[in-house]
Design an enzyme around this catalytic site. Structure first.
Site, PDB file in Angstrom:
ATOM      1  N   TYR A 134       0.879  -1.172   0.000  1.00  0.00           N
ATOM      2  CA  TYR A 134       0.000   0.000   0.000  1.00  0.00           C
ATOM      3  C   TYR A 134       0.918   1.224   0.000  1.00  0.00           C
ATOM      4  O   TYR A 134       1.636   1.468   0.967  1.00  0.00           O
ATOM      5  CB  TYR A 134      -0.893   0.024   1.236  1.00  0.00           C
TER       6      TYR A 134
ATOM      7  N   PRO B  17     -12.382   0.250  -1.409  1.00  0.00           N
ATOM      8  CA  PRO B  17     -11.680  -1.037  -1.440  1.00  0.00           C
ATOM      9  C   PRO B  17     -10.370  -1.065  -0.645  1.00  0.00           C
ATOM     10  O   PRO B  17      -9.780  -2.122  -0.479  1.00  0.00           O
ATOM     11  CB  PRO B  17     -11.401  -1.253  -2.922  1.00  0.00           C
TER      12      PRO B  17
HETATM   13  C1  PHB Z   1      -7.054  -6.659  -4.907  1.00  0.00           C
HETATM   14  O1  PHB Z   1      -6.212  -7.586  -4.970  1.00  0.00           O
HETATM   15  O2  PHB Z   1      -7.865  -6.409  -5.832  1.00  0.00           O
HETATM   16  C2  PHB Z   1      -7.098  -5.810  -3.653  1.00  0.00           C
HETATM   17  C3  PHB Z   1      -6.296  -6.172  -2.573  1.00  0.00           C
HETATM   18  C4  PHB Z   1      -6.325  -5.391  -1.416  1.00  0.00           C
HETATM   19  C5  PHB Z   1      -7.148  -4.283  -1.359  1.00  0.00           C
HETATM   20  C6  PHB Z   1      -7.970  -3.934  -2.446  1.00  0.00           C
HETATM   21  C7  PHB Z   1      -7.942  -4.702  -3.596  1.00  0.00           C
HETATM   22  O3  PHB Z   1      -7.161  -3.516  -0.219  1.00  0.00           O
END
Ligand code: PHB
Ligand code: APR
Length: 390
Positions: free
Chosen positions: A201, A293
């Site tokens: 991240y 997300p």
């Molecule tokens: C994803 O792999 O699409 C994904 C993984 C972690 C997240 C959001 C999306 O926090």
């Protein structure tokens, strides 16, 4: 046609609820607006909490998940040039998450339902919910051009944010809470090895980015983009260039790039509808709530909603005991709001907000700096990320 539970929507929530009920002999019919191919073409997040994995396994779809899912015991948070690993296993006393695409979860549930004789009508048109404030609700729709009525005891509205179920509730009976974020996520899928074996991240001064994966040879990458951006404005080259600029050089320089075979932009919002029950209609999953997300909570909240509703329906049909059914909305919302809070917190902390006042910008930078320096703050981050108890 009649059944015990009519389920609207064949996404993860509808399919999982349908399978759990079917497996204990409770009759279900699933009505899905889209085609099967369209349902299976959707690309969504891919991080499963252990509770979700346990529930999917109990529904008989743990085979491929356990064989192909990637267990992750940590992830990284990066700044402009610093890297911090969040050791989930250490911070939570041994918990982890599993990386396994939602598309695969849906495929496994579709196959399981077909193998066990569950009835799903795809391309069901004009689905309408009727008299769910009575004990004799019913659903009408058009299937292959024929008008169909399905009498049932309960309706499970698993039809997502844009579905018919929540819209069927009288406005004065429902309360909604919403926050729309001033940016979106531009995501790609590419058949290239992930840059790291764990998720990254990135909270960069240019904007947020996320390095994820679907397997050891298929990567999923995202960059924060303007809310009004079009994918036409982003060539693969522009995407890769911007993604690498948002990562510390030691990571960016090892990234393997290649042609994307899926590219999309998703808006970010937080949304909750209260309550989640209206007579004999129950809202489940995205039909009742949406999270950005960032915390990977969407599918996992759908799973915990299904867990609570399944317990309630099992009590009603098999034990003639309604107390868990009557508790569904309160139990689900308690966990929903904690995940909505976490997803909002993680999104706010890691993204760059356009036109943000200098004071707020400093506060968010300090929030991240404090979190990365504090063991107790990281424990809080970790316990929410792996999933709070059901
Ligand atoms: C994803 O792999 O699409 C994904 C993984 C972690 C997240 C959001 C999306 O926090
Ligand atoms: N009639 C029948 N089906 C409908 C209708 C309708 N009027 N409206 C929507 N649907 C279907 C959609 O086509 C979709 O297949 O309902 C399904 C809802 O599935 P999801 O949107 O995936 O919602 P849910 O099952 O709650 O799963 C939540 O999916 O979208 C992701 O990020 C979200 O990970 C989360 C998960």
């Amino acid at each position: 046609m009649s059944t015990q539970v009519c389920i609207i929507g064949a996404g993860p929530a509808g399919l999982l609820l349908g399978q759990l009920l079917h497996d204990i002999g409770i009759g279900t019919v699933i009505l899905e607006r889209a085609s099967l191919d369209h349902v299976l073409s959707r690309v969504r997040a891919g991080v499963l909490e252990q509770g979700t994995v346990k529930l999917l396994t109990s529904a008989g779809v743990g085979g491929r998940l356990h064989a192909e899912g990637l267990v992750h015991e940590g992830f990284a948070i990066t700044g402009d040039d610093d890297i911090h690993r969040i050791d989930l296993a250490h911070l939570t006393g041994g918990k982890w998450v599993t990386v396994y695409g939602q598309t695969e979860v849906t495929r496994d549930l579709v196959d399981r339902r077909a193998d066990t004789g569950g009835v799903t009508h795809y391309e069901a048109e004009s689905v309408e919910l009727h008299e769910f404030d009575s004990d004799t609700p019913y659903v009408t729709c058009r299937i292959e051009g024929e008008e169909v009525r399905i009498d049932c005891r309960f309706i499970a509205g698993c039809d997502g944010f844009h579905g018919a179920s929540r819209r069927s509730v009288p406005e004065d009976a429902i309360r909604t809470f919403e926050k729309v974020y001033p940016f979106g996520w531009l995501g790609i899928l590419a058949d290239v090895p992930p840059v790291s074996h764990e998720l990254i991240y990135a909270s960069h001064s240019r904007g947020f980015a996320l390095c994820s994966m679907r397997s050891k040879i298929r990567s999923r990458y995202y960059i924060q983009c303007n809310a009004g951006d079009s994918i036409d404005a982003w060539s693969d080259t522009q995407f890769w260039t911007e993604l690498r600029r948002r990562l510390p050089p030691e990571i960016a320089e090892t990234m393997i790039t290649g042609p994307s075979f899926e590219k999309s932009i998703a808006p970010l919002r937080s949304f909750v509808a209260e309550p989640m029950r209206f007579g004999n209609l129950f809202l489940v999953g995205d039909a009742a709530h949406i999270v950005p997300p960032t915390g990977a909570k969407g599918l996992n909240l759908a799973a915990s909603d299904v867990h609570y509703l399944f317990e309630g329906l099992r009590g009603h049909f098999l034990e003639r005991d309604n107390h868990l059914l009557d508790a569904y909305s309160a139990r689900a919302l308690d966990r929903v709001w904690k995940a909505v809070r976490f997803s909002w917190w993680m999104t706010t902390m890691l993204h760059r907000f356009p036109e943000q006042a200098p004071f707020e910008a400093r506060i968010l930078e300090t929030e991240l700096a404090y979190t990365l320096q504090s063991e107790s703050a990281k424990m809080s981050l970790a316990e929410n990320y792996v999933g709070l108890p059901y």
